[in-house]
Structure formats: structure tokens, C-alpha cells
Write a protein that holds these residues in place. Structure first.
Motif: not given
Length: 892
Positions: A238, A282-283, A241, A279-280, A260-263, A258
Motif C-alpha cells: 500500500q 491506495d486500494g 508509487r 499515481f499512488t 488510486s483515489d482519483n482513478p 482504478t
């Protein structure tokens, strides 16, 4: 570059009439290898600037440094590098010269003694036609021919230091090696593509996209290159980068993600940078590069769990109030920091006396948790070790909560644990009263007037409470300060802390004492132990009090041995005392104290109290006597005389300090220093008579300063009544300093570390006395008292070290008094050595007993290790000390 010349054969040498018939073909290999070495040598000398420039130019590109430069700067960089390469290449071509065969042959010939190859080409100049001369010449040529068989290839000289004095080639090589280890050759092409524009058709030979997954650094996981991964499921930590770069300017590739927080759900790449998307993760989700040559992956996130911490054992407290709270901490990637928060628990406070009012607002106490300096931090056990005896919350109900944090910033806090904050316990009644009022004062500043009244009340009859005038005067001065703050309405937080510190120092002095008299110290230790029996004490407190009692008893017996009563028969063993016509040894006293400690630890306080009464009566009736001849039986040893004189100097310095403190009080009360001491009113009109009796100084200074002081002074022949009434404190301080200097210069010839420490302590005392004299002459009484305290501490150290030195050198200093056993270098069985150890049964100096036995060894080792950990956690300590503590923890 010149053409390579034709190589002649060794058998084609010009014929000589006297040449040996054997060919020199054996020289072919050494000459060829030597020639190859000469080629390498000349290449290195001519072209080392070329490869240095090439390596230095490639390294920044491989490391990615050029990505941060604008295009015009890149053009300048590449242009400079190209000029450097061309210039060094031309220079190398001009300097390089292909080595000839004759040069190689000459170098091989020069490496052998007598240059045999050149000798074979020589002709006989004298004696030609003479048979004897020709035979001799032929023998010489044969010897030279035989010597050529020893020829070996000559090593090339590749040293560049004379031509590169600054080591530029090493700098370039180091930079290039670093780029190879931490960079990539593919980045050189990326830089060229960003500078040199081209049409999309030129990209056919290279990748259309690239991507990387970089896990957080604290996970210590490697980075992933997406082009090398199979499409499908990928597990990544988690917070990883993800970077994707597209080289298709035609827009044939699209990115979908899909995770990151902003896909990103399609369309052009966001304008973070031309052709780059970051992007990072996150899920869980999917990453897809759609288009020709694209790929897709399903990412499963490895969650970063929050850290965990809990108490791993009961809190333990030693006799001095230092507590040890073990805890265990865990995290999947390692705990980076932790803290303990201690807050008052007002609901559990017994609201009586000074605690009935609301407390002052006080922020919770935050302590840093110790962390391992080396090793794994994912799961470890440590101990929080602190001594908060002076904190306002000491011995009050509090709650303690532990908090730990991981590298991702996640925190975990335990439930607040209720406990009584450990602090030092006081057994001397007056010290306990002072500490209780200090607690009330720190509880709320509104308690200040009540604290003033209570301390005035308990010190109303000082002669029944204070055994030392200094402690009473110190309390009196503190109460006057507190009264002044209240009258001026200036009792703020700073004044509160100042008074609290003064009360703490006073309680420590009352509890520990600074008495020079061993008898009074022994009585104090007995009282403290009896008080502990009545009130109950922990095992650590019992051990500390018993240690104090043993030390006081040892000092008391030494005092008796140094001041025997005349007119009685002296026994053969100096450590033996008489009680009711019976002899008792130190071993028996020691056994009695061991039994008392054992009974107290078992909780049998009544039996321990009975044995304590027996021990007190025994010590009260102890006496050590001299022989019938009194002083005529033999002079005291030089070491004992020096200790007596030093003890007298300590008492005189104590008298001077007391007088300076009284003068400081008079100044505070706007009275003339040195005025009638009988006019002291204590802390009010109700204390006038009691203060004078307790101080023992109710008479004017010119009349001897009272009866209690006069007797002590008369013993040394320097009583107050014998002094010049006009003599000032500074003059008396100067005289005492001169006397101490005389004593130091006349110390007996002792040797060893203890003797050196004694001399050093006396030198410190002289320096402190000089400072006290200067302060007295300048009217700075407070500074003078501080310097006098330093002088007294140094005198005590000197007296202790001198006593140890005398004991260690007793066999030399007291020859004839210690008996035949010591004169012959042997001790009598049953005696103890200067360290207090029982001597061996054989009478040898030393001991045949183990110094540490049982569990005390491991307990002491754990205490030392805990202290090292506590100090290592204090980051404000010097770096040199912290480095030393880390090495200790790594080793043990």
C-alpha cells in the motif's frame, strides 16, 4: 596513425662469422608479449583523457540527472561532451605511435644483465685471425646466447599518476560505476529522444511505453519494471508509487487505472508532464494500457497495518523512586517512534488537606519511548526507565498511555492504565512533611499561604526536629522567600518552581544528611530503618536502607578506632569492640544486619524491630580503647594525623558556611550582618525562643557563638571565643585555605589511585575556598555559600579517599602496630580488608569469598543495562556519548 611495420624474424639477424649456430627463436614469445604491453602502455598514455570524458559524460545521463535540465541546457551539455570527446581523440591519435619490433627487443635486452642480445650482434674488433682470441670471443658469445634463454616478457608501465596528478580518471570511473549500480543505460536513449525530435516511425525500434512500481522506502521492497512483469495479478505494498510513460505521440495508447483515489478511466494522459502519468496505489484495482502493444494488470494491495503496543509486565520501582515499565511494540514494517503520556487522574485523588481545591492546569507529561538502535523493530521489547520523583504528579494517581507510530504515520494508543506515579519515598519525619507541603504547593498556587503556615507550625520547636543548624536556616530562608512572594503578590509559576526546588533540596538534605559526625549519621540511618519498619517498605527500599546502615556503621566503627578511650587495655585486633566484658567482631555485626534485612523482606517486622533494638544498644555501648600507656604507648600514624586535621578543616568550613548563611538572612531581613544572633525571630513572633535554642547560636559572635559551637571549637584550639573579634569571614576563609594548603603539602607519602584522588580533591577544595574568599570580600554571600558547599564536598571526597589510601598502605605506615602478620605481608584470619571484605582463612591479603552471589548478580546486571538504555534514549546527550552507549547495547 602510422602503418604497422613488418616484423623481422629473430633468425634473420645479420650473419656473424663468430655467431653461434643455435637460433634465437626462444626470444620470439617474450618479445611479442613485451611489444603487446608497449601497445597497451602507449594507448593508456595517449587516450586516458578520452575514456575519462566518455565515462564522465555518460554517468549523469544514466543516473537521470539530465531529466531535470531544459532543452537548451541539454544541448550545451551534449555539445560540450562532443567537443571533449573529439579533442581528446585527436590528441590521443597524435600522441600514439605503434611500437616497433626493435624497440620491444631492446626493452627485453635491457631487462637482462649484460644486454646479451646486443652482445650477440657485436663483432670482434681486436685479435681477429688469432686463434686464441677467436676462441675466447666464441666462448663469450656462447655465454651470452645461453643468457638469452633467461629472457622474460617485460611488464608495461601503466601508471598514469605523473600524467594525471589530480586523479581525474578515478573521478570519472567512480562516477560511472555509481551510475551502473544505481542507474540505467536506457536513460541515455531517453535523454537523446527528448532532445532530438523525430517522427513516430523512428520509434518502431524502441518501446512504446514504460512503467515502474516503486514501493515505499520503509518497506525495503524492490521496484518493479512493468514491461518485465507478466500480465495478471500483482501484489504491491500500500502506498506504492506507479509511473507510466508513453512514447506514442500519435495518441494510440491510453491508460486506465482504478487503484488510486482519483482513478483514470480513459482519454488523454493528464498533464502532469508530457507523456507521463504518476499515481499512488491506495486500494485493489486494475491498471491497463490500451492500444497496440499495451498490457493490463490486476493489483492486489498488501495493506500497511497500524502498529501495536502494550504493557508487557508490572511496573517496578527502586528505593530512589526510579521506575521501570516494560512494554512490547509491533509493526509489519517497523515502529519508528513512541511516547508515553502521563496525566493526572483527578477522580482517584483523595481530596484532603491541600488537595481539596482544584489543581492548577497542567499539561500531561510526555516521555519518549526508547527504541532499539539496531536490529529488527517489527517486534521488540523495551523498558521505559525514568525517575519522576521531582515531578508535581509524583506519588499521585495518574493514568499512563503508550503511543507508537510507524513510517506511514499511523498511530496506536493503549487504553490509559491507572497507577500511582512512582516517586522517592521519604522516611525522615521532617523530610516527609516538607515533601507533602511541596506537593500541595505544586498542586495549586492557592495553597501557598497554607503551606507557609504549616511549615512555620511544624518548625516551631526546631531543637526537637533539626539536628543540624544549616537545615533549619535553609527552611527559614525558604519560608521568608515564600512570604515575600505572597506579600508582593508576585507568586507566579516561576516563583512556584523556585520554592518547590528549594523544598526538594531541603528534603533531600534532611533525608540523606550532610553530617560529618559518624555517630549522628548512624543514628539517622537507624531512625530511617525503624521508620521503614513501621510504615512498610519495598524490597528495594529495604536494601537501600540496609546499605546506608552498613556504611554508617562502618564509618562509626572507624571513628571509634581513631578516637579510642585512654586507660583501657587494647585488644590485639583493632576491629574488635568490648561490650559488657564480651568481645564482638565486625562479622557478627554484619550477620546481625543481614538477619534484620532477611526478616524485613519476609514481612516479619516485629522480629526485625527487636533485633534492631539489640543492634542499637550494642552500637551505643561499643568502645575501642588504647593501651595502659595512653599517648605514651606510641604516636599516632602520619595518615591518622592527616585525617584528623582534615576533619577539623571540614568542621571549620561548615562553621564558616553557617555563619555566612546567617549573615545572608540578616541581609534579607534588612539587618546588619553579624548583629546579635539572639534576636532571630524564626518565622514570626511565636518562634523567637525556639529558633534560638535550635540554632545553638543565640549569643553574639564576639561571645563565642553559643555553647554548642564553643565546645567543638575548643577541641581544635581555635574556638570562636579565641578569635579576633575584628576578624572578618573573608579573613577566616583565607586562614582556613592556607591551613588546608599546609595540610596538602604535608600529606604522608602515600601511593595509589586513592592517594592521588585525595590530593586532587584537596586542590579542588583550595580553589573553591579561593572563590568563597573573593565572594565574601565582594559582599556576594549567596555565591560564597555555593563555593563553600563545593569546598565541603571536595573535603569530604578528600577525607574518604585519604582514609582508603591509609587503609591500603597500612602495612607500610603502621609498621609495628599491626602485628607480625602485617609486617610479613600477611593478614590475620578473621580481619577485613580496606574494602570491607572478609579475609581468607589462610591469612592472605585479599579474600577467598565471591563478591557477588545468587540472584543479585543478574539483578545488578539488569539494572545496569536498564540505565544504559535510559541514557541512550536521551537524544540531547552528546553524540560521542550516544555512540558509546549504542556500542554497549550492540555488544551486550
Amino acid at each position: 596513425m602510422r602503418e604497422k611495420p613488418e616484423e623481422p624474424a629473430l633468425t634473420d639477424l645479420p650473419p656473424r662469422k663468430t655467431r653461434p649456430s643455435a637460433p634465437l627463436v626462444h626470444l620470439d614469445r617474450p618479445v611479442r608479449l613485451t611489444r603487446a604491453g608497449m601497445v597497451a602502455e602507449r594507448l593508456a598514455r595517449a587516450f586516458w583523457p578520452l575514456w575519462s570524458v566518455l565515462l564522465a559524460a555518460m554517468a549523469p545521463a544514466m543516473l537521470g540527472w539530465l531529466d531535470f535540465l531544459p532543452d537548451w541546457a541539454l544541448w550545451i551539455y551534449f555539445g560540450t561532451a562532443l567537443v571533449g570527446v573529439i579533442g581528446t581523440a585527436v590528441r590521443g591519435g597524435m600522441l600514439f605511435r605503434w611500437p616497433s619490433f626493435d624497440e620491444a627487443l631492446t626493452r627485453v635486452d635491457a631487462s637482462m644483465p649484460g644486454r646479451p642480445i646486443a652482445a650477440l650482434q657485436d663483432q670482434q674488433a681486436v685479435g681477429a685471425g688469432d686463434g686464441a682470441s677467436e676462441a675466447l670471443w666464441l666462448a663469450h658469445l656462447r655465454r651470452m646466447a645461453a643468457r638469452t634463454r633467461e629472457a622474460r616478457p617485460v611488464r608495461p608501465d601503466l601508471r598514469m599518476a605523473p600524467r594525471d596528478p589530480y586523479g581525474l580518471r578515478y573521478m570519472a570511473l567512480t562516477l560511472f560505476v555509481t551510475a551502473v549500480l544505481f542507474g540505467s543505460l536506457m536513460r541515455v536513449g531517453d535523454v537523446a529522444d527528448s532532445v532530438i525530435p523525430g517522427d513516430p516511425s523512428m520509434l518502431a525500434g524502441g518501446p512504446a511505453w514504460e512503467g515502474w512500481i516503486e514501493p515505499p522506502a520503509y518497506t525495503r521492497r524492490p521496484s518493479f519494471y512493468l514491461a518485465d512483469l507478466r500480465q495478471g495479478r500483482i501484489e504491491v505494498p500500500q502506498g506504492s508509487r506507479i509511473t507510466i510513460r508513453l512514447y506514442d505521440d500519435a495518441g494510440g495508447l491510453q491508460v486506465f487505472e482504478t487503484v488510486s483515489d482519483n482513478p483514470v478511466t480513459g482519454g488523454p494522459v493528464p498533464e502532469q508532464a508530457p507523456g507521463r502519468l504518476q499515481f499512488t496505489a491506495d486500494g485493489d484495482g486494475r491498471i491497463e494500457i490500451a492500444g497496440d502493444g499495451g498490457a493490463a494488470w490486476n493489483l492486489q494491495i498488501i495493506p500497511d497495518l497500524p502498529p501495536f503496543v502494550s504493557f508487557s509486565g508490572e511496573i517496578t520501582v527502586d528505593a530512589m523512586g526510579e521506575f521501570n515499565q516494560p512494554f512490547i511494540a509491533q509493526d509489519d514494517y517497523g515502529v519508528v517512534a513512541g511516547r508515553a503520556t502521563i496525566a493526572l487522574d483527578p477522580e482517584r485523588v483523595t481530596r484532603r488537606h491541600g488537595l481539596t481545591i482544584e489543581p492548577d492546569a497542567r499539561a500531561p507529561l510526555v516521555l519518549d519511548l526508547p527504541m532499539p538502535f539496531s536490529g529488527d523493530r517489527t517486534d521488540f521489547t523495551q523498558s521505559l526507565i525514568e525517575n519522576l520523583s521531582e515531578h508535581p504528579l509524583a506519588n499521585l494517581p495518574v493514568t499512563i498511555a503508550l503511543t507508537v507510530e510507524d513510517a506511514a504515520g499511523q498511530e496506536y494508543t493503549t487504553e490509559p492504565e491507572p497507577l500511582i506515579l512512582p516517586g522517592r519515598r521519604f522516611f525522615q519525619p521532617m523530610a516527609r512533611a516538607v515533601i507533602e507541603q511541596r506537593r500541595d504547593l505544586l498542586w495549586s498556587r492557592d495553597n501557598a499561604r497554607r503551606v507557609l503556615q504549616i511549615l512555620r507550625a511544624v518548625s516551631y520547636r526546631p531543637e526537637d526536629i533539626f539536628t543540624n543548624e544549616t537545615t533549619y536556616l535553609r527552611l527559614s530562608f525558604t519560608l521568608r522567600q515564600l512570604s515575600g512572594f505572597l506579600q508582593e503578590a508576585a507568586f507566579d509559576e516561576e516563583a512556584q518552581d523556585e520554592i518547590a526546588q528549594a523544598l526538594w533540596d531541603l528534603a533531600i538534605q534532611l533525608e540523606d544528611g550532610t553530617l560529618a559526625d559518624a555517630r549522628e549519621r548512624l543514628r539517622r540511618a537507624q531512625e530511617r530503618l525503624s521508620e521503614a519498619m513501621r510504615n512498610g517498605a519495598s524490597d528495594e527500599e529495604i536494601a537501600e536502607l540496609m546499605r546506608e546502615l552498613r556504611e554508617a556503621t562502618d564509618d562509626y566503627l572507624n571513628m571509634l578506632a581513631q578516637n579510642p578511650e585512654p586507660g583501657q587495655d587494647q585488644t590485639d585486633q583493632p576491629s574488635t569492640a568490648q561490650q559488657q566484658s564480651e568481645q564482638i567482631t565486625w562479622d557478627e555485626i554484619q550477620a546481625l544486619m543481614d538477619r534484620i534485612q532477611e526478616l524485613m523482606e519476609e514481612g516479619r517486622m516485629a522480629e526485625a524491630a527487636d533485633l534492631m533494638d539489640q543492634l542499637n544498644a550494642l552500637l551505643e555501648n561499643l568502645r575501642v580503647t588504647e593501651g595502659q600507656g595512653g599517648e605514651g604507648s606510641g604516636p599516632r600514624s602520619p595518615g591518622q594525623q592527616a585525617m584528623d586535621e582534615l576533619a577539623d578543616a571540614l568542621r571549620d568550613q561548615q562553621d564558616l558556611s553557617d555563619q555566612a548563611f546567617r549573615d545572608l538572612q540578616d541581609q534579607f531581613n534588612n539587618r546588619q550582618p553579624g548583629a546579635d544572633q539572639g534576636a532571630q525571630q524564626g518565622e514570626g513572633q511565636e518562634q523567637g525562643e525556639g529558633a534560638g535554642q535550635g540554632a545553638g547560636q543565640d549569643q553574639p559572635q564576639g561571645e563565642g557563638q553559643g555553647q554548642g559551637q564553643g565546645q567543638g571549637d575548643d577541641q581544635t584550639g581555635e574556638g570562636a571565643g579565641g578569635r579576633d573579634p575584628g576578624e572578618t569571614l573573608a579573613d577566616r576563609q583565607r586562614a582556613l585555605r592556607d591551613e588546608l594548603e599546609r595540610q596538602r603539602q604535608n600529606l604522608p607519602g602515600l601511593s595509589g589511585e586513592a592517594a592521588d584522588a585525595a590530593r586532587s580533591a584537596l586542590e579542588r577544595a583550595e580553589g573553591a575556598m579561593d572563590g568563597a574568599e573573593e565572594a565574601l570580600r565582594g559582599g556576594r554571600l549567596a555565591e560564597a555559600i555555593d563555593r563553600q558547599a563545593e569546598a565541603m564536598d571536595a573535603l569530604r571526597d578528600g577525607l574518604r579517599n585519604l582514609g582508603e589510601a591509609v587503609a591500603r598502605n597500612r602495612d607500610d605506615m603502621d609498621e609495628g602496630e599491626q602485628g607480625e602478620g602485617f609486617a610479613q605481608g600477611r593478614a590475620e584470619p578473621g580481619q577485613r580488608d580496606p574494602l570491607g571484605r572478609q579475609l581468607g582463612q589462610s591469612g592472605d591479603l585479599g579474600t577467598d569469598r565471591s563478591m557477588l552471589q545468587g540472584e543479585n548478580v543478574y539483578r545488578r546486571a539488569e539494572e545496569i543495562l536498564g540505565e544504559i538504555r535510559r541514557r541512550a534514549a536521551e537524544q540531547e546527550r552528546p553524540e560521542v556519548e550516544l555512540d558509546y552507549l549504542r556500542r554497549l547495547l550492540e555488544r551486550f
